[in-house]
Structure formats: structure tokens, C-alpha cells
Write a protein that holds these residues in place. Structure first.
Motif, mmCIF file in Angstrom:
data_model
loop_
_atom_site.group_PDB
_atom_site.id
_atom_site.type_symbol
_atom_site.label_atom_id
_atom_site.label_comp_id
_atom_site.label_asym_id
_atom_site.label_seq_id
_atom_site.Cartn_x
_atom_site.Cartn_y
_atom_site.Cartn_z
ATOM 1 N N ALA A 6 -47.118 -50.882 -17.497
ATOM 2 C CA ALA A 6 -48.172 -50.305 -18.350
ATOM 3 C C ALA A 6 -48.127 -51.356 -19.658
ATOM 4 C CB ALA A 6 -48.364 -49.043 -18.475
ATOM 5 N N ASP A 7 -49.343 -51.625 -20.154
ATOM 6 C CA ASP A 7 -48.888 -52.542 -21.649
ATOM 7 C C ASP A 7 -50.336 -52.492 -22.050
ATOM 8 O OD1 ASP A 7 -47.925 -54.271 -23.260
ATOM 9 O OD2 ASP A 7 -48.623 -55.936 -22.331
ATOM 10 N N GLU A 8 -50.349 -52.632 -23.561
ATOM 11 C CA GLU A 8 -51.579 -52.542 -24.118
ATOM 12 C C GLU A 8 -52.171 -54.016 -24.459
ATOM 13 O OE1 GLU A 8 -48.902 -51.041 -25.162
ATOM 14 O OE2 GLU A 8 -49.224 -48.686 -25.247
ATOM 15 N N SER A 9 -53.342 -54.118 -24.851
ATOM 16 C CA SER A 9 -53.745 -55.426 -25.373
ATOM 17 C C SER A 9 -55.079 -55.347 -26.152
ATOM 18 C CB SER A 9 -54.203 -56.302 -24.135
ATOM 19 O OG SER A 9 -54.659 -57.665 -24.776
ATOM 20 N N GLY A 10 -55.285 -55.613 -27.354
ATOM 21 C CA GLY A 10 -56.432 -55.592 -28.240
ATOM 22 C C GLY A 10 -57.743 -56.490 -27.530
ATOM 23 N N LEU A 11 -59.077 -55.938 -27.739
ATOM 24 C CA LEU A 11 -59.904 -56.590 -27.501
ATOM 25 C C LEU A 11 -61.072 -56.742 -28.551
ATOM 26 C CD1 LEU A 11 -61.544 -57.803 -24.938
ATOM 27 C CD2 LEU A 11 -62.403 -55.630 -24.379
ATOM 28 N N PHE A 12 -61.357 -57.725 -28.843
ATOM 29 C CA PHE A 12 -62.513 -57.965 -29.838
ATOM 30 C C PHE A 12 -63.798 -57.890 -28.890
ATOM 31 C CE2 PHE A 12 -60.066 -60.510 -33.184
ATOM 32 C CZ PHE A 12 -59.570 -58.889 -33.932
ATOM 33 N N VAL A 71 -42.333 -50.310 -18.850
ATOM 34 C CA VAL A 71 -43.238 -50.497 -20.126
ATOM 35 C C VAL A 71 -42.014 -51.162 -21.190
ATOM 36 C CG1 VAL A 71 -44.611 -48.416 -19.808
ATOM 37 C CG2 VAL A 71 -42.586 -48.319 -21.176
ATOM 38 N N ASP A 72 -42.922 -51.857 -22.252
ATOM 39 C CA ASP A 72 -41.747 -52.289 -23.197
ATOM 40 C C ASP A 72 -41.588 -51.327 -24.296
ATOM 41 O OD1 ASP A 72 -43.910 -51.816 -25.270
ATOM 42 O OD2 ASP A 72 -44.987 -53.582 -24.905
ATOM 43 N N ASN A 73 -40.970 -51.501 -25.249
ATOM 44 C CA ASN A 73 -40.115 -50.772 -26.184
ATOM 45 C C ASN A 73 -40.805 -50.436 -27.397
ATOM 46 O OD1 ASN A 73 -39.467 -53.189 -27.242
ATOM 47 N ND2 ASN A 73 -37.445 -52.407 -27.832
ATOM 48 N N ALA A 74 -42.178 -50.519 -27.546
ATOM 49 C CA ALA A 74 -43.058 -50.238 -28.568
ATOM 50 C C ALA A 74 -42.531 -48.719 -28.919
ATOM 51 C CB ALA A 74 -44.500 -50.665 -28.223
ATOM 52 N N ALA A 75 -42.575 -48.877 -30.445
ATOM 53 C CA ALA A 75 -42.608 -47.444 -31.032
ATOM 54 C C ALA A 75 -43.556 -46.211 -30.376
ATOM 55 C CB ALA A 75 -42.583 -47.371 -32.478
ATOM 56 N N CYS A 76 -44.527 -46.550 -30.004
ATOM 57 C CA CYS A 76 -45.522 -45.901 -29.550
ATOM 58 C C CYS A 76 -45.379 -45.219 -28.203
ATOM 59 C CB CYS A 76 -46.930 -46.194 -29.349
ATOM 60 S SG CYS A 76 -47.234 -47.941 -28.511
ATOM 61 N N HIS A 77 -44.234 -45.857 -27.283
ATOM 62 C CA HIS A 77 -44.086 -45.616 -25.901
ATOM 63 C C HIS A 77 -42.874 -44.673 -25.981
ATOM 64 C CE1 HIS A 77 -46.024 -49.528 -24.390
ATOM 65 N NE2 HIS A 77 -46.691 -48.664 -24.633
ATOM 66 N N CYS A 114 -48.054 -62.115 -10.177
ATOM 67 C CA CYS A 114 -47.410 -61.841 -11.422
ATOM 68 C C CYS A 114 -46.397 -60.631 -11.442
ATOM 69 C CB CYS A 114 -48.434 -61.034 -12.125
ATOM 70 S SG CYS A 114 -49.815 -62.307 -12.683
ATOM 71 N N PHE A 115 -46.163 -59.915 -10.761
ATOM 72 C CA PHE A 115 -44.869 -59.252 -10.328
ATOM 73 C C PHE A 115 -43.692 -60.186 -10.006
ATOM 74 C CE2 PHE A 115 -47.242 -55.207 -11.031
ATOM 75 C CZ PHE A 115 -46.462 -54.370 -11.376
ATOM 76 N N ARG A 116 -43.849 -61.219 -8.968
ATOM 77 C CA ARG A 116 -42.898 -61.982 -8.672
ATOM 78 C C ARG A 116 -42.583 -62.991 -9.780
ATOM 79 N NH1 ARG A 116 -46.521 -62.290 -4.174
ATOM 80 N NH2 ARG A 116 -45.547 -61.213 -2.253
ATOM 81 N N LYS A 117 -43.514 -63.515 -10.442
ATOM 82 C CA LYS A 117 -43.167 -64.363 -11.560
ATOM 83 C C LYS A 117 -42.308 -63.731 -12.454
ATOM 84 C CE LYS A 117 -45.166 -67.295 -15.020
ATOM 85 N NZ LYS A 117 -46.587 -67.747 -15.708
ATOM 86 N N ALA A 118 -42.481 -62.287 -12.967
ATOM 87 C CA ALA A 118 -41.598 -61.585 -13.676
ATOM 88 C C ALA A 118 -40.188 -61.135 -13.043
ATOM 89 C CB ALA A 118 -42.247 -60.141 -13.990
ATOM 90 N N GLN A 143 -42.438 -59.166 -18.170
ATOM 91 C CA GLN A 143 -43.479 -57.998 -17.977
ATOM 92 C C GLN A 143 -44.416 -58.285 -17.209
ATOM 93 O OE1 GLN A 143 -44.982 -54.399 -20.040
ATOM 94 N NE2 GLN A 143 -45.452 -55.764 -21.575
ATOM 95 N N PRO A 144 -44.802 -57.833 -15.858
ATOM 96 C CA PRO A 144 -45.780 -58.442 -15.017
ATOM 97 C C PRO A 144 -47.113 -58.706 -15.712
ATOM 98 C CG PRO A 144 -44.523 -56.860 -14.041
ATOM 99 C CD PRO A 144 -43.947 -56.610 -15.380
ATOM 100 N N LEU A 145 -47.535 -57.535 -16.292
ATOM 101 C CA LEU A 145 -48.970 -57.595 -16.982
ATOM 102 C C LEU A 145 -49.155 -58.914 -17.801
ATOM 103 C CD1 LEU A 145 -49.656 -53.791 -17.415
ATOM 104 C CD2 LEU A 145 -51.356 -55.630 -16.386
#
Length: 302
Positions: A35-41, A138-144, A230-234, A167-169
Motif C-alpha cells: 500500500a502506498d499514497e500518491s497525490g493527484l492534481f 508499507v513505508d515508514n511514513a509517520a501516518c502509517h 513490479c513486485f519482481r522488480k522490487a 516498494q512495488p507500487l
């Protein structure tokens, strides 16, 4: 992403990769999640399409109206989900409409510990109903926030400064999604111009309910082979890479490749997480109350 790669901890990433076989040994590939976040304009537009069609774009600034998207997928690519975080609790565009994706809100459109907790418990309930135990990276972002009372989710944190590598994503799934999303917007933009709309009219006509429908469709377009690669590449698997069908190209020469890549990366570095101050939380509550009052008044008028 380029900046993240240059400052990435390659040694830490390789060290973590050596641990992956042990971490996932009791899980089928379909139960290995990321799981991972990304911003979107979501309203952002390129300008070259307008120029090519002889339109005057002087003074136009591409919108920076934003959403935060949380992507969740498994290693086989048969589970893909987007959760949306916006700024408004009850957007007017939602009224009497079917909302296609799970939605949360705060005045910054950020992932917060509170929203993360709600999402994880919801995902845990989903896995319990399916009688399925998963491992979620997941990454270690403070929100997680780490939650100790999850029943069917084994939450594992990726090492800091290494997510651009492991991170696969981040290995192409989110990039592919955004390429599909931007391509869809370009096509809608051209159709609107051919129908006589100005760039301002088209931009204003885009609601984030529409953005949610487009997002759901674009996630569906991403093939399982792309996710598995992408999971393989990671570093999660060692099998030979499959041929991917997700090479997104812009048709009809609407935008040249350099312009499209710039457009594609326009929201790469926006903040996706944080914690609201007490004042911001209070403002958020007051806005929600005012909105409910307005909606009640409208209902009475109707």
C-alpha cells in the motif's frame, strides 16, 4: 522519483530484500500486499494540446486542485484498490450520486493516522470475511501507525529511504495509473474543445466525482502482468519478467513525449500525509457543521 532514487539507501534496500523470503514464506503470492499514497492534481491540463489546435492559452494556469490516493494491491495483480482522500466531507458533486471509490476527508486532503487506522481496520474486516491472512508492506511514513490488534493483517514496514527501490507500487504501478489518467483527461479535453468549450469551462466542469470514476477505470486498465513485474522488480520474486501490456502511449500526436512526461510528473512531489493541528481539526469540524446546515436548508427548499 528521480530525486528519491539519487538519495536512496541501496545498501538498506538490499539488506531488506534478503529478508523477504523469510517474511513471506508462509504466504501465497496472492496474499502479499503493498500500500502506498500518491497525490493527484486531478484537474491538471497540458497546454500543448491547445496550442496545436490554435487556441490562445495566454494567462491560463493549470489547476492544482488535489486529492490523495491510497493504492492497495497484491502481488498477483488480482486485488487492486484505490481509496480517495479529499478536502470536503460531503462534496456537492456526490449528492444523489453513486460514489465509485471509498472516500475520506480532511481540510488538507492528507493521509492521517486516524484515516489510516480506519482503513486498516476495514481491510482487516474484509480479510476476516474472506478467511484470508495477508502480509502488507508499507513505508515508514509517520501516518502509517502500527496497530497491534489487527487479526488477519501482518503489517511490515519497509526501511527508510529505500521505498523507491523496494516498494512495488513505486516500481511502475502508480506511474502507469497516472499515465492512463492523464491520457484520459487529454482525450476529454480535446473532445470538449471540439464541442466549443474553452479551457476554463472544461477545467471547471471536471469534478472529483468524475476524477474518481476515471481513477477506478484507469486502475482497472493496469494488467496483472504489470503488477507482478513490479513486485519482481522490487525483489519479491526471482522469476523471469513477463511481457507487460501497459506501455501507455499518447495517440494521434496530441502531446509530444517530453510534454507528456512533464505533465505526468506534475504532482510527483506534493505532500500526501501529515497530522492536522488542533486549529485545523476545529476548522474542519466547523466546516462540516456549516455544510450540514446548508444542505438541510437546501433540502427544505426542495
Amino acid at each position: 522519483m528521480q530525486g528519491e532514487m539519487s538519495s536512496a539507501d541501496f545498501e538498506g534496500a538490499e539488506s531488506f530484500r534478503s529478508l523477504i523470503p523469510t517474511l513471506v514464506q508462509n504466504y501465497a503470492a496472492c496474499d502479499i500486499f503493498n500500500a502506498d499514497e500518491s497525490g493527484l492534481f486531478y484537474k491538471a491540463l497540458p497546454t500543448s494540446t491547445l496550442t496545436q489546435r490554435g487556441r490562445n492559452v495566454h494567462g491560463f494556469k493549470s489547476s492544482k486542485d488535489r486529492l490523495t490516493l491510497l493504492f492497495i494491491c497484491n502481488a498477483t495483480g488480482d486485488y487492486k484498490k484505490i481509496i480517495v482522500i479529499g478536502k470536503t466531507k460531503k462534496p456537492r458533486c456526490f449528492k444523489n450520486k453513486s460514489v465509485p471509490l471509498e472516500y475520506y476527508s480532511n481540510r488538507k486532503a492528507w493521509m492521517t493516522q486516524d484515516i489510516w487506522t480506519q482503513i486498516l481496520f476495514s481491510l482487516d474486516e474484509e480479510m476476516i470475511k474472506q478467511q484470508r491472512k495477508i502480509i502488507l508492506f508499507v513505508d515508514n511514513a509517520a501516518c502509517h501507525k502500527k496497530l497491534d490488534n489487527l487479526k488477519n493483517i501482518n503489517l511490515q514496514f519497509l526501511p527508510p529511504n529505500a521505498t523507491s527501490i523496494i516498494q512495488p507500487l513505486d516500481q511502475g504501478i502508480i506511474h502507469c495509473f497516472k499515465a492512463y489518467y492523464r491520457q484520459n483527461i487529454i482525450r476529454k479535453q480535446i473532445a470538449a474543445f471540439e464541442a466549443g468549450k474553452t479551457i476554463e469551462e472544461f477545467s471547471k466542469s471536471l469534478t472529483f466525482l468524475q476524477a474518481m470514476h476515471i481513477s477506478k477505470y484507469c486502475l482497472w486498465l493496469i494488467t496483472p502482468s504489470t503488477v507482478r513485474n513490479c513486485f519482481r522488480k522490487a525483489g519479491f520474486f526471482e522469476e523471469i519478467e513477463e511481457e507487460s501490456e501497459d506501455d501507455v502511449t499518447i495517440t494521434d500526436n496530441l502531446v509530444d513525449n517530453h510534454e507528456f512526461q512533464t505533465y505526468l510528473a506534475c504532482d510527483d512531489n506534493i505532500s500526501c500525509w501529515g497530522e492536522l493541528t488542533d486549529a485545523e481539526i476545529l476548522e474542519n469540524l466547523n466546516e462540516d457543521k456549516n455544510l450540514e446546515t446548508v444542505e438541510n436548508d437546501e433540502d427544505e427548499i426542495i
